[in-house]
Design a protein around this motif. Structure first.
Motif, PDB file in Angstrom:
ATOM      1  N   ASP A  82      -2.114   6.916   9.110  1.00  0.00           N
ATOM      2  CA  ASP A  82      -1.352   6.291   8.025  1.00  0.00           C
ATOM      3  C   ASP A  82      -0.694   4.997   8.514  1.00  0.00           C
ATOM      4  OD1 ASP A  82      -0.117   5.802   5.650  1.00  0.00           O
ATOM      5  OD2 ASP A  82       1.049   7.659   5.584  1.00  0.00           O
TER       6      ASP A  82
ATOM      7  N   ALA B 229       3.325  -4.757  13.805  1.00  0.00           N
ATOM      8  CA  ALA B 229       2.620  -4.940  12.515  1.00  0.00           C
ATOM      9  C   ALA B 229       3.025  -3.830  11.552  1.00  0.00           C
ATOM     10  CB  ALA B 229       1.105  -4.938  12.720  1.00  0.00           C
ATOM     11  N   PHE B 230       3.182  -2.615  12.098  1.00  0.00           N
ATOM     12  CA  PHE B 230       3.770  -1.527  11.306  1.00  0.00           C
ATOM     13  C   PHE B 230       5.260  -1.556  11.594  1.00  0.00           C
ATOM     14  CE2 PHE B 230       5.445   2.782  11.010  1.00  0.00           C
ATOM     15  CZ  PHE B 230       5.076   3.100   9.724  1.00  0.00           C
TER      16      PHE B 230
ATOM     17  N   THR C 140      -1.846   0.831   7.546  1.00  0.00           N
ATOM     18  CA  THR C 140      -0.917  -0.221   7.107  1.00  0.00           C
ATOM     19  C   THR C 140      -0.918  -1.378   8.112  1.00  0.00           C
ATOM     20  OG1 THR C 140       0.439   1.559   6.180  1.00  0.00           O
ATOM     21  CG2 THR C 140       1.455  -0.613   6.314  1.00  0.00           C
TER      22      THR C 140
ATOM     23  N   GLY D  92       5.044   3.929   4.543  1.00  0.00           N
ATOM     24  CA  GLY D  92       3.781   3.631   5.212  1.00  0.00           C
ATOM     25  C   GLY D  92       3.322   4.719   6.166  1.00  0.00           C
TER      26      GLY D  92
ATOM     27  N   ASP E 229      12.152   2.110   5.278  1.00  0.00           N
ATOM     28  CA  ASP E 229      11.306   2.699   4.237  1.00  0.00           C
ATOM     29  C   ASP E 229      10.115   3.341   4.950  1.00  0.00           C
ATOM     30  OD1 ASP E 229       9.402   3.160   2.306  1.00  0.00           O
ATOM     31  OD2 ASP E 229       9.228   1.072   1.648  1.00  0.00           O
TER      32      ASP E 229
ATOM     33  N   VAL F   2      -2.109  -5.469   7.884  1.00  0.00           N
ATOM     34  CA  VAL F   2      -1.286  -6.634   8.254  1.00  0.00           C
ATOM     35  C   VAL F   2      -2.061  -7.537   9.209  1.00  0.00           C
ATOM     36  CG1 VAL F   2       0.835  -7.358   9.479  1.00  0.00           C
ATOM     37  CG2 VAL F   2       0.906  -5.397   7.909  1.00  0.00           C
TER      38      VAL F   2
ATOM     39  N   VAL G 271      10.775  -5.454   1.059  1.00  0.00           N
ATOM     40  CA  VAL G 271      10.062  -4.707   0.001  1.00  0.00           C
ATOM     41  C   VAL G 271      10.914  -4.750  -1.281  1.00  0.00           C
ATOM     42  CG1 VAL G 271       9.225  -2.418  -0.699  1.00  0.00           C
ATOM     43  CG2 VAL G 271       8.876  -3.195   1.656  1.00  0.00           C
TER      44      VAL G 271
ATOM     45  N   HIS H  71       1.848  -4.827  -1.998  1.00  0.00           N
ATOM     46  CA  HIS H  71       3.061  -4.163  -1.497  1.00  0.00           C
ATOM     47  C   HIS H  71       3.142  -4.029   0.023  1.00  0.00           C
ATOM     48  CE1 HIS H  71       1.249   0.076  -1.026  1.00  0.00           C
ATOM     49  NE2 HIS H  71       0.282  -0.801  -1.071  1.00  0.00           N
ATOM     50  N   ILE H  72       2.115  -4.495   0.747  1.00  0.00           N
ATOM     51  CA  ILE H  72       2.215  -4.427   2.211  1.00  0.00           C
ATOM     52  C   ILE H  72       2.737  -5.768   2.713  1.00  0.00           C
ATOM     53  CG2 ILE H  72       0.952  -4.087   4.361  1.00  0.00           C
ATOM     54  CD1 ILE H  72      -0.899  -2.204   2.787  1.00  0.00           C
ATOM     55  N   ILE H  73       3.892  -5.691   3.397  1.00  0.00           N
ATOM     56  CA  ILE H  73       4.615  -6.898   3.792  1.00  0.00           C
ATOM     57  C   ILE H  73       4.343  -7.202   5.265  1.00  0.00           C
ATOM     58  CG2 ILE H  73       6.942  -7.891   4.045  1.00  0.00           C
ATOM     59  CD1 ILE H  73       6.631  -7.283   1.170  1.00  0.00           C
TER      60      ILE H  73
ATOM     61  N   VAL I 243      10.927  -3.290   7.201  1.00  0.00           N
ATOM     62  CA  VAL I 243      10.658  -4.343   6.196  1.00  0.00           C
ATOM     63  C   VAL I 243      11.289  -3.987   4.848  1.00  0.00           C
ATOM     64  CG1 VAL I 243       8.499  -5.245   7.205  1.00  0.00           C
ATOM     65  CG2 VAL I 243       8.404  -3.355   5.551  1.00  0.00           C
TER      66      VAL I 243
ATOM     67  N   GLU J 194      -2.861  -1.037  -4.709  1.00  0.00           N
ATOM     68  CA  GLU J 194      -2.111   0.131  -5.182  1.00  0.00           C
ATOM     69  C   GLU J 194      -0.861  -0.294  -5.942  1.00  0.00           C
ATOM     70  OE1 GLU J 194      -1.391   2.615  -1.766  1.00  0.00           O
ATOM     71  OE2 GLU J 194      -3.489   2.419  -1.203  1.00  0.00           O
ATOM     72  N   ARG J 195      -0.166  -1.291  -5.387  1.00  0.00           N
ATOM     73  CA  ARG J 195       1.021  -1.827  -6.066  1.00  0.00           C
ATOM     74  C   ARG J 195       0.987  -3.330  -5.856  1.00  0.00           C
ATOM     75  NH1 ARG J 195       3.450   2.828  -3.614  1.00  0.00           N
ATOM     76  NH2 ARG J 195       4.122   4.276  -5.207  1.00  0.00           N
TER      77      ARG J 195
HETATM   78  P1  AMP Z   1       0.580   2.352   2.921  1.00  0.00           P
HETATM   79  O1  AMP Z   1       0.162   2.608   1.520  1.00  0.00           O
HETATM   80  O2  AMP Z   1       0.538   3.542   3.820  1.00  0.00           O
HETATM   81  O3  AMP Z   1      -0.125   1.188   3.533  1.00  0.00           O
HETATM   82  O4  AMP Z   1       2.130   1.983   2.906  1.00  0.00           O
HETATM   83  C1  AMP Z   1       2.617   0.906   2.179  1.00  0.00           C
HETATM   84  C2  AMP Z   1       4.110   1.111   1.975  1.00  0.00           C
HETATM   85  O5  AMP Z   1       4.778   1.015   3.245  1.00  0.00           O
HETATM   86  C3  AMP Z   1       4.722   0.019   1.118  1.00  0.00           C
HETATM   87  O6  AMP Z   1       4.764   0.424  -0.239  1.00  0.00           O
HETATM   88  C4  AMP Z   1       6.098  -0.149   1.712  1.00  0.00           C
HETATM   89  O7  AMP Z   1       6.936   0.863   1.208  1.00  0.00           O
HETATM   90  C5  AMP Z   1       5.883   0.134   3.171  1.00  0.00           C
HETATM   91  N1  AMP Z   1       5.491  -1.057   3.950  1.00  0.00           N
HETATM   92  C6  AMP Z   1       5.112  -2.274   3.496  1.00  0.00           C
HETATM   93  N2  AMP Z   1       4.786  -3.082   4.524  1.00  0.00           N
HETATM   94  C7  AMP Z   1       4.943  -2.358   5.656  1.00  0.00           C
HETATM   95  C8  AMP Z   1       4.756  -2.647   7.044  1.00  0.00           C
HETATM   96  N3  AMP Z   1       4.323  -3.818   7.479  1.00  0.00           N
HETATM   97  N4  AMP Z   1       5.033  -1.643   7.927  1.00  0.00           N
HETATM   98  C9  AMP Z   1       5.477  -0.438   7.506  1.00  0.00           C
HETATM   99  N5  AMP Z   1       5.657  -0.109   6.223  1.00  0.00           N
HETATM  100  C10 AMP Z   1       5.397  -1.056   5.294  1.00  0.00           C
END
Ligand code: AMP
Ligand code: MG
Length: 339
Positions: free
Chosen positions: A278, A107-108, A282, A165, A162, A286, A116, A250-252, A112, A237-238
């Motif tokens: 952290d 899930a993390f 994230t 997260g 990236d 998901v 993104v 922004h969370i995929i 991704v 947030e985004r």
């Molecule tokens: P957070 O604010 O800690 O939840 O992180 C969100 C950021 O992590 C996003 O802006 C992406 O850059 C990245 N991200 C998005 N989806 C995932 C995911 N499923 N697992 C890890 N990183 C992610």
């Protein structure tokens, strides 16, 4: 829009500060913008001044290492060259990210990143990719594509990473460790809404941390903690609204290749370690409320608070007594999750 966001962040910071600042005379604060967010570091005691200067330096170094938008960063080199020499710090963070990806059953997943980018979250030029593009980009996802050997990291099969997260939580851990080594006994660092605490307030009482509402500048409530991290993920947030009215955050989901669309609107994790909290905030986002509860029951070692789109705040039993909902806030019902 941008100004609005900055104003909101400013207010959120002020609220966090007013709830949390050291009460004795000998406290020092630093404010900075790094890792694409506003940060406030407050430490108490004689060694705080120099230690905070060192902490600011460390945060800027990590930003330069791990930013995907800075072409000269270690991560950008790795993403571009597929194999690159990395620093000990980067290797450790990549290792932690792999562990957290395995722990959360994918899930993390920092790979991704191509998705993104495809959805326009790195540039702000938002776009809804077609199904076939999403399917082909999903082939690039999977932390097994990362290998670490000696001082070298490699990515296979077109994968790109990236660390957005997890990097802030991991950096918070490094900051607290630096402060602890410098002799600081009481500190609170707020890295863009990721709040990490060292010890208790100088008077011995717990730190009171505000959890931001996903619907604006108000708070969902506060939690009282000592020596703990309180880290929140929210699609707000985004995000962007597509021509058909769908709001994409922004969370995929690494499973669908699409921005997460489930009942979760905000996910907060309370844990000892920032990198864990952290990555988990994230990952739980998901998973959504039901799977997150199952995951917590199966693993434990952390607590969480998750707001769903009906105004129900799910709170795990270990943190419930430390939580106070905001008066007239966005929480309609509090639902305890028990083991
Ligand atoms: P957070 O604010 O800690 O939840 O992180 C969100 C950021 O992590 C996003 O802006 C992406 O850059 C990245 N991200 C998005 N989806 C995932 C995911 N499923 N697992 C890890 N990183 C992610
Ligand atoms: Mg996170």
């Amino acid at each position: 829009m941008k100004l609005n966001k900055i104003a909101l962040w400013g207010m959120a910071l002020l609220m966090a500060l007013s709830l949390s600042a050291c009460t004795k005379n000998k406290s020092e604060t630093r404010e900075l913008f790094a890792m694409d967010t506003y940060m406030t570091l407050t430490a108490c005691g004689d060694s705080a001044d120099k230690a905070l200067d060192d902490a600011v330096r460390l945060i800027n170094e990590n930003d330069a290492r791990w930013s995907v938008t800075r072409p000269e960063s270690e991560l950008s080199h790795l993403n571009a060259q597929k194999s690159a020499a990395v620093s000990e710090e980067t290797k450790r963070l990549l290792g932690r990210a792999s562990e957290m990806s395995a722990f959360t059953d994918g899930a993390f997943d920092p790979t991704v990143y191509p998705l993104v980018k495809a959805w326009g979250f790195t540039t702000g030029a938002h776009w809804v990719p077609g199904d076939s593009e999403i399917r082909s980009l999903l082939d690039l996802v999977g932390m097994e594509k990362l290998s670490l050997s000696g001082a070298e990291a490699s990515l296979s099969g077109g994968a790109q990473i990236d660390l957005g997260g997890i990097a802030k939580g991991y950096t918070g851990d490094m900051v607290l460790s630096l402060l602890r080594k410098a002799g600081v006994k009481s500190a609170i660092v707020n890295l863009g809404g990721n709040v990490q605490t060292l010890g208790s307030k100088p008077d011995g009482s717990a730190w009171r941390i505000g959890i931001r509402s996903p619907y604006g500048s108000s708070l969902l409530g506060t939690v009282e903690v000592r020596n703990m991290c309180v880290i929140t993920s929210g699609a707000y947030e985004r995000s962007f609204t597509a021509p058909d009215g769908t709001v994409y955050g922004h969370i995929i989901s690494p499973f669908t290749g699409r921005p997460v669309q489930n009942a979760c609107v905000s996910s907060t994790v309370v844990a000892e370690e920032g990198a864990t909290a952290d990555a988990l905030s994230t990952a739980l986002f998901v998973m959504g409320p039901e799977k997150a509860a199952e995951f917590w029951k199966a693993h434990g070692g952390f607590e969480f608070l998750m707001l769903d789109d009906q105004g129900t705040l799910y709170v795990t039993e270990g943190i419930l007594s430390s939580f106070t909902p905001a008066n007239g806030g966005d929480v309609k019902t509090v639902c305890e999750i028990k083991r």
